[in-house]
Motif scaffolding. Structure first.
Motif, PDB file in Angstrom:
ATOM      1  N   SER A 144      12.111  -8.870  -5.564  1.00  0.00           N
ATOM      2  CA  SER A 144      12.438 -10.277  -5.831  1.00  0.00           C
ATOM      3  C   SER A 144      12.245 -10.669  -7.293  1.00  0.00           C
ATOM      4  N   ARG A 196      16.351 -15.892  -0.545  1.00  0.00           N
ATOM      5  CA  ARG A 196      15.126 -16.625  -0.878  1.00  0.00           C
ATOM      6  C   ARG A 196      14.854 -16.646  -2.373  1.00  0.00           C
ATOM      7  N   TYR A 197      15.451 -15.710  -3.112  1.00  0.00           N
ATOM      8  CA  TYR A 197      15.151 -15.639  -4.544  1.00  0.00           C
ATOM      9  C   TYR A 197      16.380 -15.523  -5.435  1.00  0.00           C
TER      10      TYR A 197
END
Length: 374
Positions: free
Chosen positions: A202, A273-274
């Protein structure tokens, strides 16, 4: 070759085929791919389509509970196929855990590519049979293995080359830096192939380095090339340059292939999510398969027959992968202790005896509970 390696690292990258499929000349790279015919381009295209299908099938198998985990390579096909197809059989590959396309190009059977991810083996294939080590999970450790192998090749007086693959995040690991030091000091015939796919799980590449990853190698005394990792032809040219340098006594070379991981880090990851909004779409326009398809179409080489042959090959490979995975026999429990040492080892023999007794206890319990009838 020497002019490229001795000069400044380009702020962008070396490229032969643009994202819209236009072949552009480059006096530095063209001599290294002048033997690549239309038939070769079609073969590279088919390689990439097949390995993308392998990737999709393995991802589906994991979602269906047939694999414990899978590291997708979606978007990195050109970097892996272009470099792998430049190698000789006597060269040796030291991969990380995402080089499934390289394994395919080296001749590893589809089922063996997923064997370790199904949990049926500690490694999927015999490294010596394919000139390729099995997947390495410890980030960057394989670069040390490659450097050691290359130093051995140098001592043996052969012109075989070690090629090691790793990601942008691995360049922050001590192992990679130590490998670069040894390779430079001993002028080992090794190619460090960094697939800069923009994300170390990430963490964006900007957290790993404030300059291009290729800028790091010259500090160790190793020349480097920065290439468009989504351009299979440019990747092949860059890899051939590095291999030739290693074979002729020039020592190691570092290649940064600028590409993009279009899927998750592994099937346990959620990149939404990132990953910034719009980034995937931006890189999808640079898709390595799409750009070669556009080039072939422009050259009149993407005939209906070629397309049908490519689809059939991809379908057949996926079917073999699925059948090989699902029909894979479970390993014998004691096999977990096999191939740990090359010679007999007393401590391991003791562990094997204890584990065998432990397993036998379950058989006795089962016999007792059924009145002696298992």
């Amino acid at each position: 070759m020497l002019d490229i390696l001795a000069g400044d690292i380009p702020a962008t990258f070396l490229q032969l085929v643009t994202p819209d499929g236009v072949r552009q000349p480059d006096d530095r790279l063209d001599p290294w791919v002048e033997d690549v015919t239309g038939a070769h381009l079609v073969a590279l295209y088919q390689d990439m389509v097949v390995v993308r299908r392998i990737d999709a099938e393995a991802t589906a198998l994991q979602r269906q509970g047939e694999l414990g985990l899978w590291p997708p390579l979606l978007g990195q096909e050109a970097a892996q196929v272009g470099s792998a197809r430049a190698l000789r059989p006597d060269d040796f590959v030291f991969p990380s855990y995402r080089e499934n396309a390289v394994a395919y190009c080296r001749g590893v059977a589809p089922a063996d590519i997923v064997r370790v991810w199904r949990g049926n083996a500690q490694s999927g294939w015999d490294p010596y049979a394919f000139g390729m080590a099995t997947p390495n999970i410890i980030i960057g450790a394989q670069t040390l293995h490659a450097t050691g192998w290359a130093m051995g090749a140098l001592a043996d007086g052969v012109d075989s080359v070690a090629v090691t693959y790793f990601g942008d995040g691995a360049t922050s690991q001590g192992d990679v830096n130590e490998a670069l030091v040894f390779a430079a000091s001993f002028q080992a015939p090794v190619v460090f192939f960094c697939q800069n796919n923009q994300w170390a799980i990430s963490e964006p590449v900007g957290v790993q380095a404030r300059v291009s990853i290729a800028d790091r190698a010259p500090g160790f005394g190793i020349p480097s090339l920065r290439v468009d990792g989504n351009d299979v032809l440019a990747v092949m040219a860059a890899t051939r340059i590095a291999l030739d340098r290693a074979r002729t006594g020039g020592g190691p070379t570092f290649i940064e292939a600028v590409t993009y991981r279009m899927g998750p880090h592994t099937t346990a990851d959620d990149p939404t999510r990132y990953r910034p909004a719009g980034q995937l779409e931006e890189w999808a326009a640079k898709d390595p398969i799409l750009r070669l398809r556009l080039l072939l179409d422009g050259l009149g080489l993407l005939t209906p027959e070629v397309e049908e042959q490519t689809r059939a090959r991809a379908d057949a490979t996926a079917a073999v992968l699925r059948a090989g995975c699902i029909d894979m026999p479970d390993p014998e429990p004691l096999s977990v202790l096999a191939h740990v040492y090359t010679t007999p080892h007393a401590a391991l023999d003791g562990q094997r005896a204890n584990y065998a007794a432990y397993l036998a206890g379950f058989e006795q319990t089962s016999s007792d509970s059924t009145g002696g009838k298992a």
